[in-house]
Motif scaffolding. Structure first.
Motif, PDB file in Angstrom:
ATOM      1  N   ILE A   1       0.835  -1.199   0.000  1.00 37.25           N
ATOM      2  CA  ILE A   1       0.000   0.000   0.000  1.00 37.25           C
ATOM      3  C   ILE A   1       0.872   1.251   0.000  1.00 37.25           C
ATOM      4  N   PHE A   2       1.928   1.239   0.812  1.00 32.98           N
ATOM      5  CA  PHE A   2       2.882   2.350   0.821  1.00 32.98           C
ATOM      6  C   PHE A   2       3.425   2.605  -0.582  1.00 32.98           C
ATOM      7  N   GLN A   3       3.883   1.538  -1.233  1.00 28.59           N
ATOM      8  CA  GLN A   3       4.434   1.685  -2.580  1.00 28.59           C
ATOM      9  C   GLN A   3       3.380   2.180  -3.565  1.00 28.59           C
ATOM     10  N   GLN A   4       2.171   1.613  -3.477  1.00 28.86           N
ATOM     11  CA  GLN A   4       1.135   1.972  -4.434  1.00 28.86           C
ATOM     12  C   GLN A   4       0.680   3.420  -4.278  1.00 28.86           C
ATOM     13  N   LEU A   5       0.640   3.918  -3.047  1.00 31.93           N
ATOM     14  CA  LEU A   5       0.277   5.322  -2.853  1.00 31.93           C
ATOM     15  C   LEU A   5       1.336   6.240  -3.463  1.00 31.93           C
ATOM     16  N   LEU A   6       2.602   5.914  -3.261  1.00 30.53           N
ATOM     17  CA  LEU A   6       3.658   6.719  -3.867  1.00 30.53           C
ATOM     18  C   LEU A   6       3.654   6.584  -5.387  1.00 30.53           C
ATOM     19  N   ILE A   7       3.353   5.375  -5.870  1.00 37.73           N
ATOM     20  CA  ILE A   7       3.232   5.165  -7.314  1.00 37.73           C
ATOM     21  C   ILE A   7       2.134   6.057  -7.878  1.00 37.73           C
ATOM     22  N   ASN A   8       0.973   6.063  -7.223  1.00 39.79           N
ATOM     23  CA  ASN A   8      -0.140   6.900  -7.681  1.00 39.79           C
ATOM     24  C   ASN A   8       0.218   8.375  -7.641  1.00 39.79           C
TER      25      ASN A   8
END
Length: 212
Positions: A120-127
């Motif tokens: 989730i951490f990675q995906q939020l930064l990805i977004n």
């Protein structure tokens, strides 16, 4: 790459490496890992991403986003725990996985909760980064630039996992392009990106779980 875009890319990348550095170089030496320290590790990942998003005023997180993220996380958590119970591994293999420091192939509920928070951490930064690119570039260039970023950001894993880092670095070359493409071209692409990210770790976990 335009100066404004490059500056924000460096900010996101630096923050990403800072958080991962704290997890691996500060938390782990004190025994706070994805297994025994799943609660503080998970809280740190989620809080870090939310604080960064708030400070940079990047994306609006709605109740629908939260519900959707939780639904995907619960689905894959159930799958991971089911794998652990339906297809157990030997005690020797369990020790091998623990010694490798790549713990998610254990598919314990606590380890996978930590891994879910990591994803989730990675995906939020990805977004956040892709949404920033889309304000400056067309979708094709946004996908290209993020693909480059995502591959580079995984290189420090060599320091943590040695050659085992290739399990993450090689797929990240295609993964970054896939995540950016899904988010840029599809309605609710952020959910597709999250789902593929989880699916990758399930597949890799199964591979490492039964690797001789």
């Amino acid at each position: 790459m335009k100066q404004q875009s490059l500056k924000f890319t460096i900010i996101v990348g630096s923050f990403w490496m800072l958080i991962m550095g704290i997890i691996n170089l500060v938390f782990k030496p004190y025994g706070i890992d994805y297994n025994s320290g799943w609660a503080p590790t998970s809280a740190f990942f989620i809080a870090s991403a939310l604080i960064f998003n708030y400070i940079t005023s990047s994306i609006k997180i709605s109740k629908e986003h939260i519900r959707s993220y939780l639904a995907v996380c619960i689905t894959f958590l159930a799958m991971a725990v089911s794998i652990n119970y339906l297809f157990p591994i030997s005690l020797i293999k369990r020790f091998e996985i623990i010694n490798s420091e790549i713990l998610f192939p254990l598919f314990n509920w606590n380890v996978f909760i930590s891994k879910s928070a990591d994803i989730i951490f990675q995906q939020l930064l990805i977004n956040i980064l892709i949404e920033h690119y889309l304000k400056i570039y067309n979708r094709r260039d946004s996908v290209k630039y993020f693909g480059i970023f995502f591959a580079i950001i995984h290189f420090p894993l060599f320091y943590i996992f040695g050659m085992n880092a290739l399990y993450f670095i090689l797929p990240s070359i295609a993964g970054g392009l896939l995540f950016a493409y899904l988010i840029s071209y599809f309605y609710r692409g952020y959910l597709l990106s999250l789902g593929f990210h989880f699916a990758f770790y399930l597949a890799l976990g199964l591979f490492l779980r039964y690797l001789n």
